[in-house]
Design a protein around this motif. Structure first.
Motif, PDB file in Angstrom:
ATOM      1  N   LEU A  84      -8.000 -28.828   4.922  1.00  0.00           N
ATOM      2  CA  LEU A  84      -7.341 -28.890   3.649  1.00  0.00           C
ATOM      3  C   LEU A  84      -4.921 -28.070   4.491  1.00  0.00           C
ATOM      4  O   LEU A  84      -4.483 -28.944   3.863  1.00  0.00           O
ATOM      5  CB  LEU A  84      -6.773 -27.692   2.758  1.00  0.00           C
ATOM      6  N   VAL A  85      -5.113 -27.645   5.735  1.00  0.00           N
ATOM      7  CA  VAL A  85      -4.336 -26.904   5.908  1.00  0.00           C
ATOM      8  C   VAL A  85      -3.472 -28.853   6.637  1.00  0.00           C
ATOM      9  O   VAL A  85      -2.408 -29.013   6.373  1.00  0.00           O
ATOM     10  CB  VAL A  85      -4.476 -26.578   7.233  1.00  0.00           C
ATOM     11  N   VAL A  86      -4.088 -29.168   6.881  1.00  0.00           N
ATOM     12  CA  VAL A  86      -3.469 -30.830   7.865  1.00  0.00           C
ATOM     13  C   VAL A  86      -2.974 -31.833   6.881  1.00  0.00           C
ATOM     14  O   VAL A  86      -2.405 -32.462   6.884  1.00  0.00           O
ATOM     15  CB  VAL A  86      -4.393 -31.792   8.536  1.00  0.00           C
ATOM     16  N   LEU A  87      -3.968 -31.769   5.173  1.00  0.00           N
ATOM     17  CA  LEU A  87      -3.570 -32.879   4.028  1.00  0.00           C
ATOM     18  C   LEU A  87      -2.276 -31.885   3.859  1.00  0.00           C
ATOM     19  O   LEU A  87      -1.121 -32.960   3.667  1.00  0.00           O
ATOM     20  CB  LEU A  87      -4.200 -32.149   3.141  1.00  0.00           C
ATOM     21  N   THR A  88      -1.791 -30.353   3.328  1.00  0.00           N
ATOM     22  CA  THR A  88      -1.211 -30.143   3.011  1.00  0.00           C
ATOM     23  C   THR A  88       0.266 -30.365   4.036  1.00  0.00           C
ATOM     24  O   THR A  88       1.431 -30.546   3.493  1.00  0.00           O
ATOM     25  CB  THR A  88      -0.487 -28.571   2.624  1.00  0.00           C
ATOM     26  N   MET A  89       0.089 -29.875   4.877  1.00  0.00           N
ATOM     27  CA  MET A  89       0.980 -29.782   6.036  1.00  0.00           C
ATOM     28  C   MET A  89       1.618 -32.046   6.378  1.00  0.00           C
ATOM     29  O   MET A  89       2.653 -31.736   6.644  1.00  0.00           O
ATOM     30  CB  MET A  89       0.932 -29.738   7.621  1.00  0.00           C
ATOM     31  N   ILE A  90       1.193 -32.563   6.126  1.00  0.00           N
ATOM     32  CA  ILE A  90       1.168 -33.954   6.191  1.00  0.00           C
ATOM     33  C   ILE A  90       2.360 -34.369   5.357  1.00  0.00           C
ATOM     34  O   ILE A  90       3.245 -35.119   5.101  1.00  0.00           O
ATOM     35  CB  ILE A  90      -0.430 -34.645   6.030  1.00  0.00           C
ATOM     36  N   TYR A  91       1.698 -34.001   3.544  1.00  0.00           N
ATOM     37  CA  TYR A  91       3.122 -33.735   2.713  1.00  0.00           C
ATOM     38  C   TYR A  91       3.671 -32.965   2.540  1.00  0.00           C
ATOM     39  O   TYR A  91       5.218 -33.219   2.476  1.00  0.00           O
ATOM     40  CB  TYR A  91       2.358 -33.405   1.249  1.00  0.00           C
ATOM     41  N   ALA A  92       3.719 -32.069   3.049  1.00  0.00           N
ATOM     42  CA  ALA A  92       4.921 -31.137   3.451  1.00  0.00           C
ATOM     43  C   ALA A  92       6.231 -31.185   4.692  1.00  0.00           C
ATOM     44  O   ALA A  92       7.211 -31.188   4.739  1.00  0.00           O
ATOM     45  CB  ALA A  92       4.502 -29.703   3.852  1.00  0.00           C
ATOM     46  N   LEU A  93       5.562 -32.001   5.966  1.00  0.00           N
ATOM     47  CA  LEU A  93       6.732 -31.793   6.983  1.00  0.00           C
ATOM     48  C   LEU A  93       6.466 -33.183   7.321  1.00  0.00           C
ATOM     49  O   LEU A  93       6.864 -34.199   8.515  1.00  0.00           O
ATOM     50  CB  LEU A  93       5.597 -30.823   8.003  1.00  0.00           C
ATOM     51  N   GLY A  94       6.075 -34.319   7.241  1.00  0.00           N
ATOM     52  CA  GLY A  94       5.509 -36.152   7.546  1.00  0.00           C
ATOM     53  C   GLY A  94       6.890 -36.929   7.467  1.00  0.00           C
ATOM     54  O   GLY A  94       7.051 -36.371   8.262  1.00  0.00           O
ATOM     55  N   ASP A  95       7.583 -36.317   6.552  1.00  0.00           N
ATOM     56  CA  ASP A  95       9.022 -36.640   6.615  1.00  0.00           C
ATOM     57  C   ASP A  95       9.833 -36.043   7.757  1.00  0.00           C
ATOM     58  O   ASP A  95      10.726 -36.772   8.184  1.00  0.00           O
ATOM     59  CB  ASP A  95       9.567 -36.401   5.788  1.00  0.00           C
ATOM     60  N   VAL A  96       9.574 -35.294   8.232  1.00  0.00           N
ATOM     61  CA  VAL A  96      10.546 -34.082   8.945  1.00  0.00           C
ATOM     62  C   VAL A  96       9.957 -34.761  10.752  1.00  0.00           C
ATOM     63  O   VAL A  96      11.153 -35.100  11.257  1.00  0.00           O
ATOM     64  CB  VAL A  96      10.260 -33.028   9.026  1.00  0.00           C
ATOM     65  N   SER A  97       8.917 -34.866  11.099  1.00  0.00           N
ATOM     66  CA  SER A  97       8.404 -34.572  12.638  1.00  0.00           C
ATOM     67  C   SER A  97       7.592 -35.824  12.864  1.00  0.00           C
ATOM     68  O   SER A  97       7.154 -36.012  13.692  1.00  0.00           O
ATOM     69  CB  SER A  97       7.982 -33.424  13.211  1.00  0.00           C
ATOM     70  N   GLY A  98       6.708 -35.724  11.166  1.00  0.00           N
ATOM     71  CA  GLY A  98       5.259 -37.163  11.558  1.00  0.00           C
ATOM     72  C   GLY A  98       3.961 -35.970  11.585  1.00  0.00           C
ATOM     73  O   GLY A  98       3.162 -36.695  10.899  1.00  0.00           O
ATOM     74  N   ALA A  99       4.579 -35.324  11.309  1.00  0.00           N
ATOM     75  CA  ALA A  99       3.230 -33.678  11.433  1.00  0.00           C
ATOM     76  C   ALA A  99       2.118 -33.957  11.973  1.00  0.00           C
ATOM     77  O   ALA A  99       0.633 -34.138  11.215  1.00  0.00           O
ATOM     78  CB  ALA A  99       3.081 -34.251   9.730  1.00  0.00           C
TER      79      ALA A  99
END
Length: 266
Positions: A84-99
């Motif tokens: 769940l943490v990986v899922l949410t971080m991809i949506y939260a940070l993917g556009d900034v760093s690639g998550a």
């Protein structure tokens, strides 16, 4: 005068002045990955990677603490929490760093040519440092729990390598199809993390992430015993690269966009 069969491009080249040049072709993916990042872009990406890795490590350790206290089911702590943490971080940070929030993900993208090598050490520094901070924070109010380990060191290394290979094949495959799968990429990667942990948490402390292992092991004085879960993910990432090449061939532009967040789209 042009003939009826002569197309527009031919006419343009006919009337182009001697000093004019044709428009440059789009950059190849391998060259695009090496384009310059601005200082603010790098800074935002490093903050995002540190935050994501900190949360992944802290939440995983905290869930295990709750499980050992009988306040959370063991399978939820070991499998659902990191997924769940990986899922949410991809949506939260993917556009900034690639998550990436995982050193072997950064390494895999760099080896594929999708991510600039000059940023690899910076990403690793942010990821490992954040995991150490998460370990120290947990240690300030609780003992750092040891994951279940019922396998010998060689078996634990191979199992972590196999799970990491599965995860990286999913990540690289989703990146290769970034334009089509972008809305669902977080679901695919989060599901892979959850599945790997669900199948292995009862027999081994599979991590698929060297930073998540290094931080807690360092602050708890158990670093010498953690090598199977530091080495296994690296070996698994290399296996995933070979498998991805065999399945999908060379890098495409979409992988570079997925690996670099906003910078890749610019």
């Amino acid at each position: 005068m042009t003939t009826p069969g002569q197309n527009r491009d031919d006419r343009d080249s006919t009337h182009r002045a001697p000093g004019d040049r044709a428009a440059p072709a789009p950059a190849a993916p391998q060259k695009a990955a090496q384009e310059e990042w601005s200082g603010p872009q790098v800074g935002r990406a490093l903050i995002a990677e540190a935050f994501g890795t900190f949360l992944l490590t802290f939440a995983g350790l905290g869930a295990l603490v709750l499980a050992r206290l009988g306040l959370l089911p063991e399978v939820a702590a070991a499998a659902l929490t990191p997924g769940l943490v990986v899922l949410t971080m991809i949506y939260a940070l993917g556009d900034v760093s690639g998550a990436h929030i995982n050193p072997v993900v950064t390494l895999a993208f760099a080896l594929r040519g999708a991510f600039p090598w000059r940023l690899v050490l910076l990403y690793w520094g942010a990821q490992f440092a954040a995991a150490v901070v998460a370990g120290l924070l947990i240690l300030s109010f609780a003992h750092i729990p040891q994951p279940t380990e019922r396998l010998p060191a060689a078996g634990a290394t191979l199992l972590d390598a196999a799970c990491t290979a599965v995860l990286l094949v999913v990540i690289l495959g989703a990146a290769h199809q970034n334009a089509k799968l972008k809305p669902a990429a977080g679901l695919a990667v989060g599901a892979a993390v959850t599945l790997d942990h669900f199948l292995t948490s009862s027999v081994s402390g599979v991590a698929m992430n060297p930073a998540k292992v290094f931080g807690p092991a360092l602050v708890s004085g158990r670093l010498a015993d953690a090598w199977p879960h530091l080495l296994g993910p690296v070996a698994g990432s290399l296996a995933a690269l070979l498998l991805t090449w065999a399945i999908r061939g060379p890098l495409n532009r979409e992988e570079q966009e997925a690996a670099s967040g906003n910078h890749g789209q610019g």
